[in-house]
Design a protein around this motif. Structure first.
Motif, mmCIF file in Angstrom:
data_model
loop_
_atom_site.group_PDB
_atom_site.id
_atom_site.type_symbol
_atom_site.label_atom_id
_atom_site.label_comp_id
_atom_site.label_asym_id
_atom_site.label_seq_id
_atom_site.Cartn_x
_atom_site.Cartn_y
_atom_site.Cartn_z
ATOM 1 N N THR B 183 0.845 -1.202 0.000
ATOM 2 C CA THR B 183 0.000 0.000 0.000
ATOM 3 C C THR B 183 0.879 1.250 0.000
ATOM 4 O OG1 THR B 183 -1.712 -1.178 1.234
ATOM 5 C CG2 THR B 183 -1.811 1.225 1.275
ATOM 6 N N SER B 186 3.051 1.591 -3.370
ATOM 7 C CA SER B 186 2.287 1.978 -4.565
ATOM 8 C C SER B 186 1.884 3.449 -4.497
ATOM 9 C CB SER B 186 1.066 1.079 -4.742
ATOM 10 O OG SER B 186 0.200 1.193 -3.632
ATOM 11 N N LEU B 187 1.514 3.927 -3.301
ATOM 12 C CA LEU B 187 1.117 5.335 -3.169
ATOM 13 C C LEU B 187 2.328 6.262 -3.277
ATOM 14 C CD1 LEU B 187 -1.570 5.089 -0.337
ATOM 15 C CD2 LEU B 187 -1.942 5.328 -2.806
ATOM 16 N N THR B 190 3.256 6.620 -6.937
ATOM 17 C CA THR B 190 2.223 7.159 -7.838
ATOM 18 C C THR B 190 2.558 8.525 -8.452
ATOM 19 O OG1 THR B 190 0.424 5.837 -6.949
ATOM 20 C CG2 THR B 190 -0.193 7.968 -7.888
ATOM 21 N N PRO B 191 3.081 9.505 -7.686
ATOM 22 C CA PRO B 191 3.359 10.808 -8.298
ATOM 23 C C PRO B 191 4.521 10.783 -9.295
ATOM 24 C CG PRO B 191 3.229 10.966 -5.898
ATOM 25 C CD PRO B 191 3.292 9.520 -6.233
ATOM 26 N N PRO B 198 3.351 1.741 -10.571
ATOM 27 C CA PRO B 198 3.434 1.571 -9.113
ATOM 28 C C PRO B 198 2.792 0.261 -8.638
ATOM 29 C CG PRO B 198 2.795 3.812 -9.619
ATOM 30 C CD PRO B 198 2.768 3.051 -10.917
#
Lengths: 102, 213
Positions: B183, B186-187, B190-191, B198
């Motif tokens: 979790t 991946s976050l 993301t940017p 991701p």
């Protein structure tokens, strides 16, 4: 061909190839404990990432929106041991309610 | 007799979830035909949700295919486990491979004798195939009729479905730690990375933790 068709055909082909491969190879190829362990962990890692990205990301930005509230409702329902359909419907109702209010 | 009952109840219950997939496909802007083809041809729940989930999140076809295929690797191990039991050749092997999924393997292996195990595999595999495809079509048509997916919460139904698939697997400290790590990773990515990358990057976590024991 669109991105939709490429992903449908490509993923379907590889899914079937994977199934047939497993049914065809000698057992020693895949029975190594390390292969088994990685195989058990892959769904956990990928599904967790899919939950996170589909509820907190919009393209390349992180945002909190109606989907986030929906997934929070899903967590609460899972903790309460609700069955799968109730979890999905509960998340949808929560998200839709917030979407329509704001 | 009980193998028939087991197979039917699993087939029908799991098949119902097909309607959630049908709706998810439409929410991610797949057509009804494309959504139904995923159920007919790919036929593996988590992998199907991954295809529409990655594309719906703005990912590339390559990311969608890679994520979905990695989620499907367990089917190869099921096939390996079932091969000495089923002993299939030719067309039957093709059909058997297509219905080698969580449920057919689960019901087969939970039977007490070889004959029931073989029956359990075929009854459940074929039963899930029929119900899953029927309810996919119903879900897709239903979602199509609803219109704007967000107004009906379908955009939240997709991650909720992933969570429902994930939850029963979080059985110990290690699996929960990996879920939290994936979790966060991946976050965090993301940017900086194209959508979809991701998600697939988290497979590295599984390989790392699985390798180290």
């Amino acid at each position: 061909m669109t991105i939709f068709w490429i992903s449908v055909i490509g993923s379907s082909f590889l899914a079937f190839a994977t199934k047939l491969f497993g049914a065809s190879v000698p057992e020693s190829w895949l029975s190594h404990p390390r292969v088994q362990r990685i195989n058990n962990l892959i769904p956990i890692a990928l599904l967790s990432a899919l939950v996170a990205v589909n509820s907190l990301a919009e393209k390349s930005k992180l945002i909190i929106d109606n989907r986030t509230a929906g997934i929070a409702a899903a967590v609460a329902l899972l903790i309460a041991k609700a069955p799968f359909p109730i979890v999905v419907v509960g998340a949808a109702i929560t998200s839709a309610t917030l979407y329509r209010i704001f | 007799m009980s193998v028939k009952r087991d197979s039917f109840s699993v087939s029908f219950t799991v098949g119902l979830y097909g309607s959630a997939f049908g709706a998810a496909g439409i929410a991610s802007h797949f057509s009804v035909l494309q959504t139904c083809l995923l159920s007919l041809l790919l036929f593996s729940g988590a992998s199907q949700f991954a295809v529409v989930g990655v594309i719906g999140a703005g990912g590339s076809a390559l990311s969608a295919i890679a994520t979905s295929s990695l989620l499907g690797t367990r089917n190869a191990l099921y096939g390996l486990r079932l091969a000495p039991l089923l002993k299939l050749k030719g067309l039957k092997k093709i059909a058997g491979a297509q219905i080698t999924i969580d449920e057919s393997t689960g019901v087969a292996l939970s039977q007490n004798n070889e004959s029931d195990q073989i029956k359990g595999f075929w009854y459940t595999g074929i039963g899930v195939y029929i119900f899953w495809n029927f309810f996919t079509l119903m879900g897709a048509l239903g979602a199509k009729a609803m219109g704007n997916p967000s107004a009906w919460g379908l955009d939240a139904a997709v991650p909720a479905a992933f969570l429902g698939l994930l939850w029963p697997r979080l059985t110990n400290f290690k699996t929960r730690a990996i879920a939290i790590a994936a979790t966060a990773l991946s976050l965090a990515l993301t940017p900086f990375l194209p959508a979809g990358v991701p998600i697939i990057s988290c497979a590295l976590l599984a390989i790392f933790f699985g390798w180290c024991k």
